[in-house]
Design a protein around this motif. Structure first.
Motif, mmCIF file in Angstrom:
data_model
loop_
_atom_site.group_PDB
_atom_site.id
_atom_site.type_symbol
_atom_site.label_atom_id
_atom_site.label_comp_id
_atom_site.label_asym_id
_atom_site.label_seq_id
_atom_site.Cartn_x
_atom_site.Cartn_y
_atom_site.Cartn_z
ATOM 1 N N PHE A 90 32.183 41.166 38.642
ATOM 2 C CA PHE A 90 32.998 40.318 38.154
ATOM 3 C C PHE A 90 33.371 39.054 37.444
ATOM 4 O O PHE A 90 34.048 38.751 36.730
ATOM 5 C CB PHE A 90 33.993 41.025 39.518
ATOM 6 C CG PHE A 90 35.706 40.071 39.968
ATOM 7 C CD1 PHE A 90 36.738 40.938 38.854
ATOM 8 C CD2 PHE A 90 35.447 38.654 39.897
ATOM 9 C CE1 PHE A 90 37.355 40.073 39.339
ATOM 10 C CE2 PHE A 90 36.637 37.611 39.939
ATOM 11 C CZ PHE A 90 37.701 38.756 39.114
ATOM 12 N N GLU A 133 42.651 40.700 38.332
ATOM 13 C CA GLU A 133 41.419 40.152 38.152
ATOM 14 C C GLU A 133 41.351 39.482 39.731
ATOM 15 O O GLU A 133 40.699 39.425 41.035
ATOM 16 C CB GLU A 133 41.013 39.987 37.519
ATOM 17 C CG GLU A 133 40.388 40.926 36.392
ATOM 18 C CD GLU A 133 39.901 39.918 34.346
ATOM 19 O OE1 GLU A 133 40.021 38.750 34.841
ATOM 20 O OE2 GLU A 133 39.768 41.081 34.237
ATOM 21 N N ASP A 182 32.371 38.871 33.998
ATOM 22 C CA ASP A 182 33.384 39.231 33.325
ATOM 23 C C ASP A 182 35.056 38.637 33.264
ATOM 24 O O ASP A 182 35.670 38.146 32.394
ATOM 25 C CB ASP A 182 34.231 40.919 33.981
ATOM 26 C CG ASP A 182 33.313 41.533 33.195
ATOM 27 O OD1 ASP A 182 32.283 41.369 32.445
ATOM 28 O OD2 ASP A 182 32.900 42.891 33.974
ATOM 29 N N HIS A 183 35.619 38.131 34.387
ATOM 30 C CA HIS A 183 36.933 37.236 34.985
ATOM 31 C C HIS A 183 36.970 35.999 33.750
ATOM 32 O O HIS A 183 37.905 35.700 33.382
ATOM 33 C CB HIS A 183 37.284 37.016 35.774
ATOM 34 C CG HIS A 183 38.511 36.994 36.140
ATOM 35 N ND1 HIS A 183 39.327 36.728 35.982
ATOM 36 C CD2 HIS A 183 38.375 34.864 36.807
ATOM 37 C CE1 HIS A 183 40.491 36.395 36.098
ATOM 38 N NE2 HIS A 183 39.824 34.730 36.895
ATOM 39 N N ASP A 188 28.552 42.783 42.690
ATOM 40 C CA ASP A 188 29.680 42.653 42.381
ATOM 41 C C ASP A 188 30.615 42.068 42.390
ATOM 42 O O ASP A 188 30.738 42.052 41.018
ATOM 43 C CB ASP A 188 30.454 43.598 43.245
ATOM 44 C CG ASP A 188 30.140 45.492 43.517
ATOM 45 O OD1 ASP A 188 29.172 45.979 42.438
ATOM 46 O OD2 ASP A 188 30.428 46.559 44.467
#
Length: 187
Positions: A96, A47, A99-100, A92
């Protein structure tokens, strides 16, 4: 809110992480984290590589994100293209980020670090919140004449995250996971 910290990177002889231009140039040119910022956790490192790609892509949006004061010197068409690219990229990047951070916080809980050292985990999560808030502020301040300013702000934020946050928080988490008795050691 946690205050900004400075971390010493061994091979950089105590330089502040904020100003490690050599380190930043390394990961932007190679797409790889410098060895001292690799956590050893496959998912988290993967990631982080995505984040490096996002920073590199962000820097390609504007014809001169370093020197342009604002976007008024560019044609309306160019301004619209830059704005559309940055908006898409921000969507995006923000998805991200959420989520990360969720992944890292799940690892904190699953590895039991949250139970063993709540203060370390809370500081880590506070940093997540500060980064998320900064991205939200950049998104809310978008306007077609100052896209280049937002690119610089986002670039600075992501580069600082890639150095400070990993060095201060993610490496502690990865060392915890790497212990002999960790259930998450091989993930």
């Amino acid at each position: 809110m946690t205050k900004q910290r400075v971390v010493s990177i061994p091979h950089m002889a105590g330089a502040a992480v904020d100003v490690l231009s050599e380190s930043t140039a390394h990961w932007l040119s190679t797409g790889e984290l410098p060895a001292e910022l690799v956590t050893g956790h496959k998912l988290i490192d993967s990631e982080h590589r995505f984040l490096i790609a996002a920073i590199a892509n962000l820097r390609r949006v504007c014809i001169d994100h370093v020197n342009l004061k604002d976007c008024t010197g560019c044609s309306d068409e160019r301004q619209q293209r830059c704005e559309a690219d940055v908006i898409a990229m921000l969507g995006d990047v923000f998805a991200f980020i959420l989520d990360h951070f969720k992944t890292e916080e799940m690892v904190m809980r699953d590895s039991l670090l949250l139970m063993v050292d709540r203060d370390v985990c809370e500081a880590h999560m506070e940093d997540h919140a500060a980064i998320s808030l900064a991205v939200q502020q950049i998104v809310s301040s978008l306007d077609s004449h100052h896209i280049v300013s937002r690119i610089r702000e986002l670039d600075t934020l992501l580069a600082r995250w890639e150095t400070n946050h990993i060095a201060l928080h993610d490496l502690i988490l990865s060392r915890w996971i790497a212990r002999e008795d960790s259930l998450l050691r091989d993930l």
